[in-house]
Scaffold this active site. Structure first.
Site, PDB file in Angstrom:
ATOM      1  N   LYS A  27      32.248  53.884  58.648  1.00  0.00           N
ATOM      2  CA  LYS A  27      31.420  53.532  59.811  1.00  0.00           C
ATOM      3  C   LYS A  27      30.486  54.716  60.103  1.00  0.00           C
ATOM      4  CE  LYS A  27      31.525  51.952  64.588  1.00  0.00           C
ATOM      5  NZ  LYS A  27      30.591  53.017  65.029  1.00  0.00           N
ATOM      6  N   ASP A  36      10.536  67.279  41.940  1.00  0.00           N
ATOM      7  CA  ASP A  36       9.774  67.051  43.186  1.00  0.00           C
ATOM      8  C   ASP A  36       8.300  67.394  43.001  1.00  0.00           C
ATOM      9  OD1 ASP A  36      12.323  68.018  45.667  1.00  0.00           O
ATOM     10  OD2 ASP A  36      12.223  66.440  44.135  1.00  0.00           O
TER      11      ASP A  36
HETATM   12  C1  LIG Z   1      27.824  43.337  61.459  1.00  0.00           C
HETATM   13  C2  LIG Z   1      27.826  44.832  61.613  1.00  0.00           C
HETATM   14  C3  LIG Z   1      27.466  45.405  62.851  1.00  0.00           C
HETATM   15  C4  LIG Z   1      27.454  46.785  62.974  1.00  0.00           C
HETATM   16  C5  LIG Z   1      27.807  47.579  61.876  1.00  0.00           C
HETATM   17  C6  LIG Z   1      27.813  48.999  61.953  1.00  0.00           C
HETATM   18  C7  LIG Z   1      28.155  49.735  60.825  1.00  0.00           C
HETATM   19  C8  LIG Z   1      28.154  51.229  60.847  1.00  0.00           C
HETATM   20  N1  LIG Z   1      27.917  51.863  61.983  1.00  0.00           N
HETATM   21  O1  LIG Z   1      28.380  51.834  59.818  1.00  0.00           O
HETATM   22  C9  LIG Z   1      28.498  49.111  59.610  1.00  0.00           C
HETATM   23  C10 LIG Z   1      28.492  47.731  59.530  1.00  0.00           C
HETATM   24  O2  LIG Z   1      28.798  47.088  58.385  1.00  0.00           O
HETATM   25  C11 LIG Z   1      28.146  46.945  60.658  1.00  0.00           C
HETATM   26  N2  LIG Z   1      28.144  45.575  60.550  1.00  0.00           N
END
Ligand SMILES: Cc1ccc2cc(C(N)=O)cc(O)c2n1
Length: 334
Positions: free
Chosen positions: A124, A32
């Site tokens: 997600k 860094d």
């Molecule tokens: C098309 C779409 C819309 C929202 C999304 C949201 C996430 C997420 N929150 O990680 C991941 C995805 O591949 C997404 N893909």
């Protein structure tokens, strides 16, 4: 071309490369202190010779004067949130969950008249969705999702996020590229921020998502620059002047080559059918607590884009992508 331009260009190239190694490859080759030394040299050069500072200069990440308000940006392609077609009831009962996965896969196969469907899978993220617009390889605009149709223009704040490239890697960038992804705060950076808040007598943030949202939607980008925000790309919304990969998996490989952080699972092979989805869901649920970022489920996407287009969208959510949420994590007993 002043006598200082070669050194300024060399410093920009070095700093952008070291930043990519750190944030995209997670494999820094310099300490860094070396990055900071070069950064200060470029800052001094640009202050003495303002004509040297380009839009892609890493010094443009430190934030400018506060805004009075955010401009509104209308998304050329609506930013959809994923429908979660899995009922909460299935969260606790594996048999119920499996039955609902079968229903999901059957609905997709019926819609495509297909015997078996390939799915891309990924965690997600529980952060803040943003849209990044690159024109001829340079970041020109960043916007929050807002209501999906219009969001807030947060370009100055997004420039301060080291994980987001100011200029795309590679010799021939597309004329136009719109990337979608999630701004989030890693768990360890969230803990550190809250400790700093307490030390300053300021209020703490309830969770990393609120901390990321609060940091990104700051009118004073110098405050955003002090927060440790991360980013993962997960979709491409527009491409002009380049070949658009024909699958989600291909899009993720391309995005990584262009200089975006992409979650490792998006670079793994796609899965087939219910068995693949179920195994992935269980696998991520088992690893969830150990992940460096918070997630609230996984995402399944029909991998091939021609099939995504065939399925289209129902109301405002894609039929070809779906969220599968985990049970809420047990409240931490303090
Ligand atoms: C098309 C779409 C819309 C929202 C999304 C949201 C996430 C997420 N929150 O990680 C991941 C995805 O591949 C997404 N893909």
């Amino acid at each position: 071309m002043t006598a200082y331009e070669p050194r300024a260009a060399e410093l920009r190239e070095l700093l952008n490369r070291y930043g990519r190694e750190y944030y995209v490859l997670d494999a820094p080759t310099v300490p860094d202190a070396e990055y900071d030394r070069l950064f200060r040299e470029l800052q001094a050069l640009e202050e003495a010779h303002p004509e040297l500072a380009g839009a892609d200069s890493p010094t443009r990440r430190v934030g400018g004067a506060p805004l009075a308000e955010f401009d509104s940006v209308t998304h050329a392609v609506p930013m959809l949130s994923l429908s979660n077609a899995f009922s909460d009831m299935q969260l606790a009962d594996p048999a119920e969950r499996h039955a609902e996965l079968i229903q999901f896969d059957e609905r997709v196969r019926k819609g495509l008249d297909a015997a078996e469907v390939e799915y891309a899978t990924e965690p997600k993220f529980d952060g803040l969705a943003i849209s990044l617009l690159y024109e001829n390889g340079v970041l020109t605009r960043a916007a929050t999702r807002g209501d999906g149709v219009a969001g807030e223009q947060v370009t100055e704040n997004v420039r301060t996020i080291r994980a987001i490239p100011l200029r795309l890697d590679g010799a021939n960038p597309p004329a136009l590229l719109e990337v979608r992804g999630e701004v989030l705060m890693l768990k360890r950076d969230f803990e550190r921020l809250n400790a700093d808040q307490v030390a300053r007598g300021d209020k703490t943030f309830a969770n990393p998502r609120n901390a990321a949202a609060g940091s990104l939607r700051q009118l004073d980008s110098r405050i955003t620059a002090q927060r440790r925000l991360s980013f993962f790309a997960y979709a491409i919304a527009q491409v002009e002047g380049a070949d658009w990969p024909d699958s989600h998996a291909g899009e993720m490989v391309w995005l990584k080559q262009l200089g975006f952080p992409v979650v490792e699972e998006s670079l793994r092979p796609v899965v087939k059918g219910v068995a693949g989805l179920s195994a992935y869901y269980e696998g991520v649920q088992a690893r969830r607590a150990g992940l460096p970022f918070e997630i609230d489920g996984v995402v399944y996407k029909v991998n091939r884009r021609v099939l995504q287009d065939a399925l289209g969208f129902v109301s405002r959510a894609p039929r070809w992508a779906i969220a599968h949420k985990f049970p809420a994590e047990e409240a931490l007993t303090v």
